[in-house]
Write a protein that holds these residues in place. Structure first.
Motif, PDB file in Angstrom:
ATOM      1  N   ILE A  58      24.682  32.230  41.604  1.00 18.56           N
ATOM      2  CA  ILE A  58      23.921  31.986  42.900  1.00 18.56           C
ATOM      3  C   ILE A  58      22.749  30.873  42.637  1.00 18.56           C
ATOM      4  CG2 ILE A  58      22.601  33.066  44.664  1.00 18.56           C
ATOM      5  CD1 ILE A  58      23.456  35.843  44.019  1.00 18.56           C
ATOM      6  N   ALA A  59      23.063  29.723  43.349  1.00 23.02           N
ATOM      7  CA  ALA A  59      21.856  28.742  43.341  1.00 23.02           C
ATOM      8  C   ALA A  59      21.910  28.178  41.975  1.00 23.02           C
ATOM      9  CB  ALA A  59      20.688  29.289  43.751  1.00 23.02           C
ATOM     10  N   GLY A  60      23.224  28.063  41.319  1.00 27.17           N
ATOM     11  CA  GLY A  60      23.420  27.433  40.008  1.00 27.17           C
ATOM     12  C   GLY A  60      22.924  28.175  38.825  1.00 27.17           C
ATOM     13  N   ALA A  61      22.552  29.683  39.148  1.00 26.73           N
ATOM     14  CA  ALA A  61      22.270  30.462  37.890  1.00 26.73           C
ATOM     15  C   ALA A  61      23.133  31.912  37.914  1.00 26.73           C
ATOM     16  CB  ALA A  61      20.646  31.226  38.326  1.00 26.73           C
ATOM     17  N   ARG A  62      23.420  32.304  36.739  1.00 26.29           N
ATOM     18  CA  ARG A  62      24.310  33.196  36.446  1.00 26.29           C
ATOM     19  C   ARG A  62      23.495  34.612  36.933  1.00 26.29           C
ATOM     20  NH1 ARG A  62      29.720  34.617  36.308  1.00 26.29           N
ATOM     21  NH2 ARG A  62      30.072  36.275  34.695  1.00 26.29           N
ATOM     22  N   VAL A  63      24.235  35.487  37.618  1.00 27.17           N
ATOM     23  CA  VAL A  63      23.581  36.780  37.840  1.00 27.17           C
ATOM     24  C   VAL A  63      24.658  37.940  37.308  1.00 27.17           C
ATOM     25  CG1 VAL A  63      22.412  38.670  39.464  1.00 27.17           C
ATOM     26  CG2 VAL A  63      22.500  36.125  39.599  1.00 27.17           C
ATOM     27  N   ASN A  64      24.375  38.526  36.131  1.00 28.97           N
ATOM     28  CA  ASN A  64      25.089  39.570  35.841  1.00 28.97           C
ATOM     29  C   ASN A  64      24.738  40.662  36.424  1.00 28.97           C
ATOM     30  OD1 ASN A  64      26.420  38.227  33.690  1.00 28.97           O
ATOM     31  ND2 ASN A  64      24.464  38.316  32.426  1.00 28.97           N
ATOM     32  N   LEU A  65      25.671  41.719  36.939  1.00 32.66           N
ATOM     33  CA  LEU A  65      25.949  42.568  37.873  1.00 32.66           C
ATOM     34  C   LEU A  65      26.566  44.050  37.184  1.00 32.66           C
ATOM     35  CD1 LEU A  65      27.203  40.890  40.923  1.00 32.66           C
ATOM     36  CD2 LEU A  65      24.886  41.687  40.645  1.00 32.66           C
ATOM     37  N   THR A  66      25.859  45.194  37.278  1.00 37.23           N
ATOM     38  CA  THR A  66      26.530  46.304  36.855  1.00 37.23           C
ATOM     39  C   THR A  66      26.109  47.326  37.896  1.00 37.23           C
ATOM     40  OG1 THR A  66      24.268  47.014  35.720  1.00 37.23           O
ATOM     41  CG2 THR A  66      25.799  45.954  34.335  1.00 37.23           C
ATOM     42  N   GLY A  67      27.124  48.575  37.687  1.00 36.25           N
ATOM     43  CA  GLY A  67      27.047  49.667  38.689  1.00 36.25           C
ATOM     44  C   GLY A  67      28.539  49.871  39.214  1.00 36.25           C
ATOM     45  N   GLY A  68      28.476  50.377  40.321  1.00 31.74           N
ATOM     46  CA  GLY A  68      29.871  50.456  40.933  1.00 31.74           C
ATOM     47  C   GLY A  68      30.774  51.514  40.848  1.00 31.74           C
ATOM     48  N   SER A  69      30.210  52.569  40.181  1.00 35.54           N
ATOM     49  CA  SER A  69      30.909  53.763  39.969  1.00 35.54           C
ATOM     50  C   SER A  69      31.355  54.423  41.202  1.00 35.54           C
ATOM     51  CB  SER A  69      30.106  54.722  39.013  1.00 35.54           C
ATOM     52  OG  SER A  69      29.015  55.076  39.860  1.00 35.54           O
ATOM     53  N   GLY A  70      32.397  55.136  41.163  1.00 37.45           N
ATOM     54  CA  GLY A  70      32.838  55.988  42.113  1.00 37.45           C
ATOM     55  C   GLY A  70      33.955  55.325  43.025  1.00 37.45           C
ATOM     56  N   GLU A  71      34.109  54.118  43.184  1.00 36.33           N
ATOM     57  CA  GLU A  71      35.322  53.281  43.837  1.00 36.33           C
ATOM     58  C   GLU A  71      36.742  54.081  43.378  1.00 36.33           C
ATOM     59  OE1 GLU A  71      36.985  48.897  44.723  1.00 36.33           O
ATOM     60  OE2 GLU A  71      35.817  49.281  43.215  1.00 36.33           O
ATOM     61  N   LEU A  72      37.493  54.431  44.504  1.00 36.63           N
ATOM     62  CA  LEU A  72      38.702  54.913  44.505  1.00 36.63           C
ATOM     63  C   LEU A  72      39.722  54.054  44.541  1.00 36.63           C
ATOM     64  CD1 LEU A  72      38.299  58.488  46.099  1.00 36.63           C
ATOM     65  CD2 LEU A  72      38.294  57.788  43.448  1.00 36.63           C
ATOM     66  N   LEU A  73      40.871  53.818  44.086  1.00 33.12           N
ATOM     67  CA  LEU A  73      42.058  52.956  43.983  1.00 33.12           C
ATOM     68  C   LEU A  73      43.470  53.622  43.891  1.00 33.12           C
ATOM     69  CD1 LEU A  73      43.077  50.124  44.908  1.00 33.12           C
ATOM     70  CD2 LEU A  73      42.891  49.538  42.379  1.00 33.12           C
ATOM     71  N   ALA A  74      43.940  53.643  44.866  1.00 31.60           N
ATOM     72  CA  ALA A  74      45.423  54.463  44.742  1.00 31.60           C
ATOM     73  C   ALA A  74      46.663  53.388  44.860  1.00 31.60           C
ATOM     74  CB  ALA A  74      45.602  55.534  45.913  1.00 31.60           C
ATOM     75  N   ILE A  75      47.551  53.403  43.942  1.00 26.42           N
ATOM     76  CA  ILE A  75      48.455  52.472  43.954  1.00 26.42           C
ATOM     77  C   ILE A  75      49.756  53.000  43.633  1.00 26.42           C
ATOM     78  CG2 ILE A  75      49.493  50.505  42.431  1.00 26.42           C
ATOM     79  CD1 ILE A  75      46.854  50.151  41.257  1.00 26.42           C
ATOM     80  N   ALA A  76      50.791  52.796  44.889  1.00 29.49           N
ATOM     81  CA  ALA A  76      52.010  53.331  44.710  1.00 29.49           C
ATOM     82  C   ALA A  76      52.997  52.577  44.159  1.00 29.49           C
ATOM     83  CB  ALA A  76      52.361  53.519  46.542  1.00 29.49           C
ATOM     84  N   ALA A  77      54.152  52.946  43.938  1.00 29.58           N
ATOM     85  CA  ALA A  77      55.008  52.628  43.099  1.00 29.58           C
ATOM     86  C   ALA A  77      55.549  51.259  43.783  1.00 29.58           C
ATOM     87  CB  ALA A  77      56.313  53.443  42.618  1.00 29.58           C
ATOM     88  N   SER A  78      55.659  51.444  45.190  1.00 27.32           N
ATOM     89  CA  SER A  78      56.041  50.309  46.046  1.00 27.32           C
ATOM     90  C   SER A  78      54.939  49.141  46.097  1.00 27.32           C
ATOM     91  CB  SER A  78      56.039  50.693  47.726  1.00 27.32           C
ATOM     92  OG  SER A  78      54.739  51.172  48.034  1.00 27.32           O
ATOM     93  N   GLY A  79      53.911  49.493  45.548  1.00 31.09           N
ATOM     94  CA  GLY A  79      53.069  48.129  45.665  1.00 31.09           C
ATOM     95  C   GLY A  79      51.960  48.338  46.760  1.00 31.09           C
TER      96      GLY A  79
END
Length: 139
Positions: A58-79
């Motif tokens: 952002i504006a030429g500066a690197r911002v390291n981010l952490t967190g994000g627990s709890g996201e669910l992702l379901a993937i089927a064999a069909s894609g």
């Protein structure tokens, strides 16, 4: 599971591919067509993020981010995929100038995941009800 993410689903899927090195199943051992590779069978299932880390510039500066627990992702064999950010914790990070950035995601979406040599592609169905909010110092 720990994984890296800068945006919503694509990096989550990439991290799953990196974490999932179980190799082809008996039904995916045959040569895939040149236009579409087969999903590795160990990607199929429901995944929940424990910790997400990544960064953005952002504006030429690197911002390291952490967190994000709890996201669910379901993937089927069909894609086919389903993502649920209803209970996903925000990602936060502090820039070198002291500004605190926060990325929050909410909503549920559907789409597809496909693979090609060295690449995983995630396409969310449009319009998507997923909302991504970036704030700086609470605004």
């Amino acid at each position: 599971m720990r994984h890296a993410r800068v945006s919503t689903v694509p990096a989550f899927a990439l991290a799953l591919a990196a974490a999932c090195s179980c190799g082809p199943s008996a039904d995916t051992a045959s040569s895939p067509s040149p236009t579409a590779a087969v999903l590795d069978h160990c990607l199929v299932g429901t995944w929940k993020s424990v910790s997400i880390s990544g960064g953005l510039t952002i504006a030429g500066a690197r911002v390291n981010l952490t967190g994000g627990s709890g996201e669910l992702l379901a993937i089927a064999a069909s894609g086919a995929i389903r993502t649920d950010d209803s209970n996903t914790a925000p990602l936060t990070g502090t820039a070198t100038d002291g500004s605190v950035y926060r990325i929050a995601e909410t909503g549920k979406g559907t789409g597809t995941i496909t693979v090609s040599p060295g690449r995983i592609n995630v396409t969310l169905d449009q319009p998507t009800p997923i909302t991504v909010t970036l704030s700086k110092n609470g605004t």
